[in-house]
Design a protein around this motif. Structure first.
Motif, PDB file in Angstrom:
ATOM      1  N   ASP A 101      35.444  49.825  39.138  1.00 33.02           N
ATOM      2  CA  ASP A 101      35.049  48.434  38.903  1.00 33.02           C
ATOM      3  C   ASP A 101      34.889  48.145  37.415  1.00 33.02           C
ATOM      4  N   ALA A 102      34.322  49.111  36.673  1.00 31.72           N
ATOM      5  CA  ALA A 102      34.123  48.916  35.232  1.00 31.72           C
ATOM      6  C   ALA A 102      35.454  48.797  34.507  1.00 31.72           C
ATOM      7  N   PHE A 103      36.422  49.629  34.887  1.00 28.22           N
ATOM      8  CA  PHE A 103      37.738  49.568  34.250  1.00 28.22           C
ATOM      9  C   PHE A 103      38.442  48.265  34.611  1.00 28.22           C
ATOM     10  N   PHE A 104      38.333  47.843  35.869  1.00 23.91           N
ATOM     11  CA  PHE A 104      38.937  46.584  36.309  1.00 23.91           C
ATOM     12  C   PHE A 104      38.393  45.418  35.487  1.00 23.91           C
ATOM     13  N   GLU A 105      37.066  45.367  35.326  1.00 24.31           N
ATOM     14  CA  GLU A 105      36.441  44.281  34.575  1.00 24.31           C
ATOM     15  C   GLU A 105      36.844  44.326  33.105  1.00 24.31           C
ATOM     16  N   TYR A 406      56.497  41.131  41.291  1.00 27.66           N
ATOM     17  CA  TYR A 406      55.589  40.316  42.103  1.00 27.66           C
ATOM     18  C   TYR A 406      55.762  40.648  43.586  1.00 27.66           C
ATOM     19  N   GLY A 407      56.996  40.710  44.052  1.00 26.88           N
ATOM     20  CA  GLY A 407      57.256  41.002  45.456  1.00 26.88           C
ATOM     21  C   GLY A 407      56.749  42.377  45.863  1.00 26.88           C
ATOM     22  N   VAL A 408      57.014  43.373  45.022  1.00 20.32           N
ATOM     23  CA  VAL A 408      56.539  44.733  45.303  1.00 20.32           C
ATOM     24  C   VAL A 408      55.009  44.767  45.296  1.00 20.32           C
ATOM     25  N   GLY A 409      54.410  44.035  44.349  1.00 23.13           N
ATOM     26  CA  GLY A 409      52.955  43.987  44.262  1.00 23.13           C
ATOM     27  C   GLY A 409      52.328  43.393  45.515  1.00 23.13           C
ATOM     28  N   VAL A 410      52.899  42.305  46.008  1.00 20.43           N
ATOM     29  CA  VAL A 410      52.391  41.671  47.238  1.00 20.43           C
ATOM     30  C   VAL A 410      52.522  42.640  48.411  1.00 20.43           C
ATOM     31  N   PHE A 411      53.655  43.335  48.477  1.00 26.31           N
ATOM     32  CA  PHE A 411      53.886  44.300  49.555  1.00 26.31           C
ATOM     33  C   PHE A 411      52.832  45.408  49.515  1.00 26.31           C
ATOM     34  N   LEU A 412      52.572  45.950  48.344  1.00 26.43           N
ATOM     35  CA  LEU A 412      51.622  47.058  48.218  1.00 26.43           C
ATOM     36  C   LEU A 412      50.179  46.620  48.473  1.00 26.43           C
ATOM     37  N   ILE A 413      49.795  45.455  47.928  1.00 24.40           N
ATOM     38  CA  ILE A 413      48.413  45.006  48.095  1.00 24.40           C
ATOM     39  C   ILE A 413      48.126  44.654  49.550  1.00 24.40           C
ATOM     40  N   PHE A 420      47.443  37.394  53.983  1.00 27.19           N
ATOM     41  CA  PHE A 420      48.672  37.082  53.242  1.00 27.19           C
ATOM     42  C   PHE A 420      48.411  36.154  52.056  1.00 27.19           C
ATOM     43  N   ASP A 421      47.582  35.107  52.249  1.00 31.35           N
ATOM     44  CA  ASP A 421      47.262  34.192  51.154  1.00 31.35           C
ATOM     45  C   ASP A 421      46.616  34.932  49.996  1.00 31.35           C
ATOM     46  N   THR A 422      45.688  35.828  50.326  1.00 30.19           N
ATOM     47  CA  THR A 422      44.996  36.599  49.291  1.00 30.19           C
ATOM     48  C   THR A 422      45.969  37.512  48.552  1.00 30.19           C
ATOM     49  N   ALA A 423      46.878  38.140  49.288  1.00 27.26           N
ATOM     50  CA  ALA A 423      47.875  39.015  48.661  1.00 27.26           C
ATOM     51  C   ALA A 423      48.752  38.233  47.691  1.00 27.26           C
ATOM     52  N   LEU A 424      49.231  37.060  48.119  1.00 28.95           N
ATOM     53  CA  LEU A 424      50.056  36.218  47.249  1.00 28.95           C
ATOM     54  C   LEU A 424      49.292  35.822  45.987  1.00 28.95           C
ATOM     55  N   GLY A 425      48.047  35.367  46.172  1.00 26.90           N
ATOM     56  CA  GLY A 425      47.260  34.874  45.045  1.00 26.90           C
ATOM     57  C   GLY A 425      46.792  35.963  44.109  1.00 26.90           C
ATOM     58  N   ALA A 426      46.378  37.109  44.660  1.00 30.43           N
ATOM     59  CA  ALA A 426      45.849  38.193  43.821  1.00 30.43           C
ATOM     60  C   ALA A 426      46.915  38.739  42.884  1.00 30.43           C
ATOM     61  N   VAL A 427      48.119  38.970  43.411  1.00 25.83           N
ATOM     62  CA  VAL A 427      49.196  39.516  42.577  1.00 25.83           C
ATOM     63  C   VAL A 427      49.663  38.485  41.555  1.00 25.83           C
ATOM     64  N   ALA A 428      49.796  37.226  41.985  1.00 22.50           N
ATOM     65  CA  ALA A 428      50.238  36.174  41.060  1.00 22.50           C
ATOM     66  C   ALA A 428      49.251  35.999  39.919  1.00 22.50           C
ATOM     67  N   THR A 429      47.962  36.001  40.223  1.00 25.09           N
ATOM     68  CA  THR A 429      46.956  35.729  39.194  1.00 25.09           C
ATOM     69  C   THR A 429      46.780  36.904  38.240  1.00 25.09           C
ATOM     70  N   LEU A 458      46.110  46.141  40.796  1.00 27.22           N
ATOM     71  CA  LEU A 458      45.994  44.849  40.100  1.00 27.22           C
ATOM     72  C   LEU A 458      45.738  45.053  38.613  1.00 27.22           C
ATOM     73  N   ALA A 459      44.984  46.107  38.268  1.00 28.93           N
ATOM     74  CA  ALA A 459      44.751  46.403  36.848  1.00 28.93           C
ATOM     75  C   ALA A 459      46.065  46.738  36.150  1.00 28.93           C
ATOM     76  N   GLY A 460      46.921  47.505  36.835  1.00 32.21           N
ATOM     77  CA  GLY A 460      48.233  47.813  36.273  1.00 32.21           C
ATOM     78  C   GLY A 460      49.085  46.576  36.097  1.00 32.21           C
ATOM     79  N   LEU A 461      48.996  45.658  37.049  1.00 28.41           N
ATOM     80  CA  LEU A 461      49.748  44.403  36.947  1.00 28.41           C
ATOM     81  C   LEU A 461      49.245  43.557  35.779  1.00 28.41           C
ATOM     82  N   MET A 462      47.926  43.585  35.540  1.00 24.73           N
ATOM     83  CA  MET A 462      47.376  42.847  34.392  1.00 24.73           C
ATOM     84  C   MET A 462      47.993  43.335  33.086  1.00 24.73           C
ATOM     85  N   LEU A 463      48.068  44.672  32.948  1.00 18.65           N
ATOM     86  CA  LEU A 463      48.634  45.241  31.719  1.00 18.65           C
ATOM     87  C   LEU A 463      50.117  44.916  31.603  1.00 18.65           C
ATOM     88  N   LEU A 464      50.833  45.022  32.714  1.00 21.08           N
ATOM     89  CA  LEU A 464      52.257  44.670  32.720  1.00 21.08           C
ATOM     90  C   LEU A 464      52.467  43.226  32.283  1.00 21.08           C
TER      91      LEU A 464
END
Length: 484
Positions: A101-105, A406-413, A420-429, A458-464
């Protein structure tokens, strides 16, 4: 080609020293509010000693030159190092109990994403909250650009770092020397931050809230000191001030520089800025009329909340003045699509960027013309200048890879059990460095319930997203590590 690991280590040490100094800057708030000072003090000391030791050991490296490959590696190592040590204040204070959680924040801060796992922000100590805001401010202009002005001390030119940190399409150059560019950017950045802070205080914000929100606005980060974000203040003045500065933060800083110099014709001649401004105005007016006609709010508040949320999402800031997902399903779709737009290249915003969309649309329309006239040479033009094929191909590749990730991220999350809505939104954001998403990570929710695997993903996606894909993906190319 061999990597200059000593110089990379030296640079990382310098970043840790800077990290420690910023942690010490949070101490006055801990002292003023009678909070324990050891979490920030000890964290700052650890960062300073570790960074100082690494820098001291590698300071006598005779080869001061950084090749392009070194530049990419420095960006990744530097960003991860800052994020790793940035977790210490959260962990030592007990405000966040586990490393995930600390690393995510922390990485959400340094990447200016604004996604948070904190469920009660207002209960967090003031010094720690200020550090949280500072992580976004540091990341906003880029910790690499910050260090470019200091690199001459080490005898490094720094141009490779600027390319790696800001690979967005910004053909204009204020000055040929990267050191001068970095200094001008930071003067503008600091100046606008201080101006916003003063204006927010005029609107009734206390000094602490004003400086925190000024830091995270100019960084297009979106961390707030309040659980309800900007909606907490219930002030038209505060909303309009923050809207204006979010828009500025999403503007190419080169364009802002021209505006401050009074070169308004040059500002308006910039195609990306015009498209950015027109898109914000059109969407804000259309959405505000629908919100008003639905009788949810009066016209002024409908317009205020509409333009605030449009600017907040398109600039990837992520502040919230109203729950846009509660307005209407088709408006939720519009805000979801805005997560893939982004503001201007050369700004602190994340996302795909308007300039890429502009080139993509222009090239698509011209492709039909090329089909009719196969022998004609019809280049894409931006700001009345022909854009090279290489840049056009780069844009096409970027958008395709962005959508693929994005597509791979939604699939994994989706394997973490979210809807599904949360998966779409979390990866996009997170990929777009925005903050609020959809579903259970929407504008009035947070990421606390996401599983540890989901948070690391999601942390990896943020860096990407923050480093515009290629800077990170380059490390996974076997050719990157080959010696030539």
């Amino acid at each position: 080609m061999r990597f200059n690991f000593k110089q990379i280590a030296s640079f990382s040490g310098l970043l840790l020293i800077i990290n420690g100094i910023f942690m010490f800057l949070c101490l006055p708030f801990s002292i003023y509010y009678n909070e324990p000072i050891y979490p920030l003090g000890l964290s700052g000391l650890i960062a300073l000693l570790t960074g100082g030791t690494i820098w001291f050991i590698n300071r006598k490296n005779e080869n001061k030159e950084l090749k392009k490959k070194d530049g990419y590696l420095v960006v990744i190592v530097g960003w991860l190092t800052m994020s790793l040590f940035g977790t210490f204040p959260f962990l030592l204070s007990g405000e966040i109990s586990n490393f995930t959680d600390a690393f995510f924040e922390t990485i959400s801060g340094f990447t200016t994403t604004g996604a948070s796992i904190l469920t009660d922000i207002e209960s967090v100590s003031k010094g720690i909250l200020f550090w949280r805001s500072l992580t976004q401010w540091i990341g906003g202009m880029g910790i690499i650009v910050l260090a470019v002005a200091i690199l001459p001390i080490l005898g490094i030119g720094g141009m490779q770092l600027f390319i790696a940190e800001a690979p967005g399409l910004s053909p204009d150059k204020m000055k040929p020397r990267i050191k001068e560019v970095a200094k001008r950017l930071w003067f503008i950045y600091i100046g606008l931050t201080m101006l916003e802070m003063v204006l927010l205080m005029f609107g009734g914000m206390n000094f602490y809230d004003a400086i925190n929100h000024a830091l995270t606005t100019m960084a297009t980060g979106g961390f707030s000191t309040k659980n309800a974000s900007i909606a907490h203040f219930d002030s038209a003045y505060i909303q309009y001030v923050i809207t204006f500065f979010m828009f500025l933060a999403g503007t190419n800083f080169t364009i802002t520089y021209y505006g401050l110099k009074g070169k308004f014709a040059k500002v308006w001649s910039n195609e990306e800025f015009r498209n950015y401004l027109i898109l914000v105005i059109l969407l804000s007016v259309c959405i505000s009329f629908f919100v008003f006609s639905s009788k949810w709010e009066g016209f002024e508040k409908s317009f205020r909340d509409s333009i605030f949320q449009v600017v907040s999402i398109i600039t990837t800031t992520g502040f919230v003045s109203a729950d846009y997902t509660a307005w209407a399903p088709f408006l939720t779709i519009i805000f979801f699509l805005l997560m893939f737009v982004g503001a201007s290249a050369g700004s602190t915003a994340g996302g795909v960027k308007i300039i890429r969309h502009t080139l993509l649309f222009k090239n698509s329309f011209l492709e039909m013309k090329r089909q009719l006239h196969p022998s004609a040479v019809i280049p894409v033009r931006l700001n009345s200048q022909a854009v090279s094929r290489d840049i056009t191909y780069n844009v096409l590749a970027f958008v395709m890879i962005y959508l693929l990730i994005y597509g791979v991220g939604v699939f994994l999350i989706s394997f973490t059990g979210v809807d599904f809505d949360t998966a779409l939104g979390a990866v996009a954001t997170c990929l777009g460095n925005i903050g609020p998403g959809l579903g259970s990570v929407g504008p009035v929710n947070n990421f606390a319930h996401i599983t540890p695997f989901g948070k690391w993903l999601l942390a990896g996606l943020m860096l990407l997203g923050r480093l515009e894909l290629f800077t990170v993906l380059m490390l996974f190319n076997p050719n990157f590590w080959k010696k030539y």
